[in-house]
Scaffold this active site. Structure first.
Site, PDB file in Angstrom:
ATOM      1  N   CYS A  87       0.844  -1.197   0.000  1.00  0.00           N
ATOM      2  CA  CYS A  87       0.000   0.000   0.000  1.00  0.00           C
ATOM      3  C   CYS A  87       0.873   1.238   0.000  1.00  0.00           C
ATOM      4  O   CYS A  87       2.045   1.185   0.368  1.00  0.00           O
ATOM      5  CB  CYS A  87      -0.866   0.017   1.248  1.00  0.00           C
ATOM      6  SG  CYS A  87      -1.845  -1.462   1.392  1.00  0.00           S
ATOM      7  N   TYR A 100      -5.662 -13.131  -3.980  1.00  0.00           N
ATOM      8  CA  TYR A 100      -5.194 -12.696  -2.661  1.00  0.00           C
ATOM      9  C   TYR A 100      -5.967 -13.413  -1.562  1.00  0.00           C
ATOM     10  O   TYR A 100      -7.157 -13.187  -1.366  1.00  0.00           O
ATOM     11  CB  TYR A 100      -5.384 -11.186  -2.553  1.00  0.00           C
ATOM     12  CG  TYR A 100      -4.727 -10.514  -1.364  1.00  0.00           C
ATOM     13  CD1 TYR A 100      -3.649 -11.079  -0.700  1.00  0.00           C
ATOM     14  CD2 TYR A 100      -5.184  -9.275  -0.921  1.00  0.00           C
ATOM     15  CE1 TYR A 100      -3.040 -10.449   0.368  1.00  0.00           C
ATOM     16  CE2 TYR A 100      -4.585  -8.628   0.150  1.00  0.00           C
ATOM     17  CZ  TYR A 100      -3.514  -9.228   0.793  1.00  0.00           C
ATOM     18  OH  TYR A 100      -2.917  -8.586   1.853  1.00  0.00           O
ATOM     19  N   HIS A 130      -3.272 -12.155   4.841  1.00  0.00           N
ATOM     20  CA  HIS A 130      -3.276 -10.964   5.693  1.00  0.00           C
ATOM     21  C   HIS A 130      -4.623 -10.629   6.324  1.00  0.00           C
ATOM     22  O   HIS A 130      -4.811  -9.505   6.790  1.00  0.00           O
ATOM     23  CB  HIS A 130      -2.799  -9.734   4.884  1.00  0.00           C
ATOM     24  CG  HIS A 130      -1.336  -9.770   4.588  1.00  0.00           C
ATOM     25  ND1 HIS A 130      -0.797  -9.214   3.444  1.00  0.00           N
ATOM     26  CD2 HIS A 130      -0.301 -10.277   5.283  1.00  0.00           C
ATOM     27  CE1 HIS A 130       0.525  -9.385   3.454  1.00  0.00           C
ATOM     28  NE2 HIS A 130       0.842 -10.020   4.554  1.00  0.00           N
ATOM     29  N   ASP A 138       2.838  -9.563   9.642  1.00  0.00           N
ATOM     30  CA  ASP A 138       3.786  -9.752   8.546  1.00  0.00           C
ATOM     31  C   ASP A 138       4.746  -8.564   8.440  1.00  0.00           C
ATOM     32  O   ASP A 138       5.894  -8.722   8.059  1.00  0.00           O
ATOM     33  CB  ASP A 138       3.003  -9.907   7.233  1.00  0.00           C
ATOM     34  CG  ASP A 138       3.759 -10.751   6.226  1.00  0.00           C
ATOM     35  OD1 ASP A 138       4.554 -11.602   6.643  1.00  0.00           O
ATOM     36  OD2 ASP A 138       3.545 -10.551   5.025  1.00  0.00           O
TER      37      ASP A 138
END
Ligand code: ADP
Ligand code: SF4
Length: 701
Positions: free
Chosen positions: A40, A181, A184, A276
């Site tokens: 991001c 995806y 996370h 992470d």
């Protein structure tokens, strides 16, 4: 950089050659093993050209694959207020195509991380009900009063169709690699995989086989849509760190066992995003290794993973020991977009190593363009035309004095030196680094010294910059022959309690010792046993000092007007870990109260809601509230403007904390700005000094 850099013509030792081997990823080939995983950046759909240029610079820097951040595949997957990429319909294709084009300009592959946020998005923009495996409140960072609704089979069919459409659009936009995806805790597929969110009793819940059904179907759809034209990657959480309540290693072994050869690439991540991307305070380089080790053996496809890798030796070990095929990096690529090229050319001293502070993450959390403590050009590539490795040559033969060798002074001096200016860097103390060096001695912040080390190494190799160990005065400056003076003399912590909560000094009883962070950093610890830390700063310092004192055997109470310790570190994703650590160290946390006064045997705390006061016994107080600029020298030089002409002095500017106390990242950025703008025409804020894109007006109806 400029020709002034003295550089031995180093070549990399052959043991690093393995990092520069090409890797086949399905139908495409990565030119080496350096893989910029999705990250991001707070620019996303809003700052399109800025985002594209940022990725381009990384392609220039030698990364083989450059990915976008998560791209919302559908309007019902809207993660407002966060600013990510969007691929809702064809309107979004040109912006994403620009990113892919820029990445291709420098020979890298472009990847896109398609994401259906599901119950991780509150959908405040689209106002549709979020969807997930179960009827549960959305799992957002901001505990929004929104529930996700349980998807039925029609919803699942819709989602699969939307994902296919996003794949089609990604290919149209020119991407070489498309992500599915499932990591996370940020997307629907992860939520289906995890027992924590998936309580279904149909074919999509229960056994690992059922929980992975959605992943299998979306992978198959994506591969079909890709039809061998682009590679398909799967990003997946290998352990949710929740024991049997979440995704376990066993689950993932089953998933890879069953689906291992479906995608062209596996991207292994750990837990939720905050697990992470831990800060250096809570995790070392290659922290993820023990969770990822062994999984590669379950697939014939290449594997990428992260670990805040900055050491080429660690990277080689990851490959040689069969943990990873591709070296994934988000933060190391932000701190140094040229990391691969520098390793390739054996220029190890030129690497700007990530310090693991997560200021970059805070860009995303504050919906502002990404910034980086180590790399002040991050996010400014398009806006201001800054480049991490290049800077325009000097405009004249002017001589510059930089006073103060903290983050601001060091950055200004090295960047000016690269421009070719003749620079003297005067630092009062024997060591460079200022607050970066001082803070690096605090628990968990050792990596902060990299801010100084990188710049010091650059300065040592520049013929243009000379160091002087001296505390310079205004008299001396006016006696020398400098055209420009940058005053980067830093700031000091206040000792009067003024900050956010109290904007006027608080009553202090002289019988109680009061210390500031500067005292503690200088090695002065309070003598008594019981210490109150009043944290009205809310970033890391209060929590770090409480930790320091607790480790030094003091009984510590941390008083904060906020509801939690180090509250701003929510934006760096460490608040939870900080509070846990302090509690484990038996620090008493006194939240929602301010220190209203000190008394001979302690402090008076006041509730921020009721104003009720309470006595808290203590032998000393540490006030972590706010800072004041050390700007006496700067002010004196301004007052003596009449003497400038005789000294041939043209400009004097305060830079960094001396101008306005802030983060280390802000000081480095200010130092850079000073160097970038020296002798360039500027005004006093009458024109916007950077490029920006404004929303186009839709006149179609
Ligand atoms: P910043 O974060 O803005 O770079 P720092 O507080 O880290 O600020 O650094 C300021 C540095 O300036 C310190 O290393 C300090 O020793 C040095 N300094 C302060 N006053 C003088 C002076 N008059 N001459 C030379 N160095 C100075
Ligand atoms: Fe690393 Fe900090 Fe830069 Fe992020 S902001 S890349 S953590 S140095």
């Amino acid at each position: 950089m400029s020709v002034e850099t003295v550089r031995e013509t180093a070549r990399r030792p052959p043991r690093y050659d393995v990092l520069f081997e090409p890797v086949r990823i399905g139908p495409v080939t990565a030119r080496n093993r350096f893989f910029q995983v999705p990250h991001c950046n707070g620019m996303g759909y809003r700052d399109v050209s800025a985002h594209a240029e940022m990725r381009k610079v990384k392609a220039e820097g030698g990364w083989a694959v450059i990915c976008t951040e998560q791209a919302e595949i559908h309007y019902s997957s809207d993660i407002t207020p966060f600013i990510e990429a969007r691929i809702w319909d064809d309107k979004d294709v040109p912006a994403l195509a620009l990113v892919a084009d820029k990445v291709h300009e420098h020979g890298a592959l472009a990847g896109i991380e398609l994401a259906y946020n599901g119950m991780n998005g509150p959908n405040f923009y689209s106002r549709t009900a979020p969807m997930g495996p179960a009827h549960l409140p959305v799992a957002t960072f901001t505990t929004d009063p929104v529930q996700a609704r349980r998807m039925d089979l029609d919803d699942i069919a819709d989602l699969r169709r939307w994902h296919r459409a996003a794949v089609r659009r990604s290919i149209e936009a020119g991407y070489d690699l498309v992500y599915v995806y499932a990591g996370h805790a940020l997307g629907g597929i992860h939520h289906f995989l995890s027992r924590r969110y998936n309580d279904r009793t149909d074919a999509y819940g229960g056994s690992a086989e059922n929980r992975m059904r959605l992943l299998r179907e979306i992978l198959e759809d994506t591969l079909e849509e890709a039809a061998g034209r682009v590679a398909v990657a799967c990003r997946i959480t290998v352990d949710e760190l929740l024991g049997d309540e979440g995704i376990t290693r066993g689950d993932i072994e089953e998933v890879i066992g069953a689906l291992g050869d479906l995608p062209d690439l596996w991207d292994f991540v750990l837990g939720a995003w905050e697990d992470d991307s831990v800060t250096a305070r809570f995790g070392e380089e290659a922290e993820q290794e023990r969770y990822v080790r062994g999984l590669k053996a379950l697939t014939s496809k290449p594997v990428v993973g992260v670990g805040r890798f900055t050491s080429a030796d660690t990277m080689v070990r990851m490959v040689r020991s069969g943990v990873l095929d591709l070296i994934g990096a988000a933060r190391p690529s932000i701190a140094d977009p040229y990391l691969p090229r520098k390793i390739e050319e054996g220029r190890f001293d030129d690497i700007r190593e990530c310090i693991g502070c997560n200021i970059c993450v805070a860009g995303d959390f504050t919906m502002s363009p990404i910034r980086c403590t180590q790399n002040p050009t991050m996010g400014e590539e398009w806006r201001r035309g800054w480049h991490p490795e290049r800077i325009r040559p000097r405009a004249s033969e002017a001589k510059v004095l930089v006073v103060g060798g903290g983050p601001a002074g060091l950055e200004a001096a090295q960047a000016l030196g690269h421009r070719g200016y003749e620079v003297i860097l005067a630092e009062a103390s024997h060591a460079l680094g200022g607050r970066a060096a001082a803070e690096a001695r605090l628990p968990g912040l050792a990596s902060y010294v990299r801010v100084a080390d990188y710049r010091e190494a650059q300065i040592e190799r520049l013929r243009t910059v000379e160091r002087a160990q001296s505390e310079v005065s205004a008299d001396e400056i006016l006696g020398y022959d400098f055209d420009h003076v940058a005053v980067a003399t830093g700031a000091r912590w206040r000792a009067d309690g003024v900050g956010r909560h109290h904007t006027a000094p608080i009553p202090l009883d002289p019988a109680l010792p009061v210390l500031t962070p500067d005292d503690l950093m200088a090695g002065r610890l309070p003598e008594g046993e019981r210490v109150v830390v009043f944290d009205d700063d809310h970033y890391y310092m209060g929590g770090v000092l409480a930790e320091l004192l607790a480790r030094a055997g003091r009984r510590v109470a941390l008083v904060t007007p906020a509801h939690a310790v180090s509250n701003w570190t929510l934006a760096t994703m460490e608040q939870h870990r900080i509070q846990r650590r302090l509690l484990e160290l038996e620090v008493e946390i006194v939240a929602s109260r301010a220190v209203a006064a000190t008394v001979a045997d302690g402090v008076l705390t006041r509730c921020v809601f009721t104003d009720r006061e309470r006595h808290l016994p203590a032998d000393a107080a540490v006030l972590v509230t706010a800072r004041l600029p050390e700007d006496a020298l700067y002010r004196e030089l301004l007052e003596r403007r009449a003497e400038w002409d005789d000294a041939n002095l043209r400009t004097v500017q305060a830079v960094g904390d001396c101008w306005s106390p802030g983060t280390i990242a802000a000081a480095v950025w200010e130092g850079r700005r000073y160097a970038e703008e020296l002798e360039e025409p500027t005004d006093r804020g009458d024109t916007v000094p950077f490029r920006r894109e404004v929303t186009g007006i839709d006149r179609s109806s």
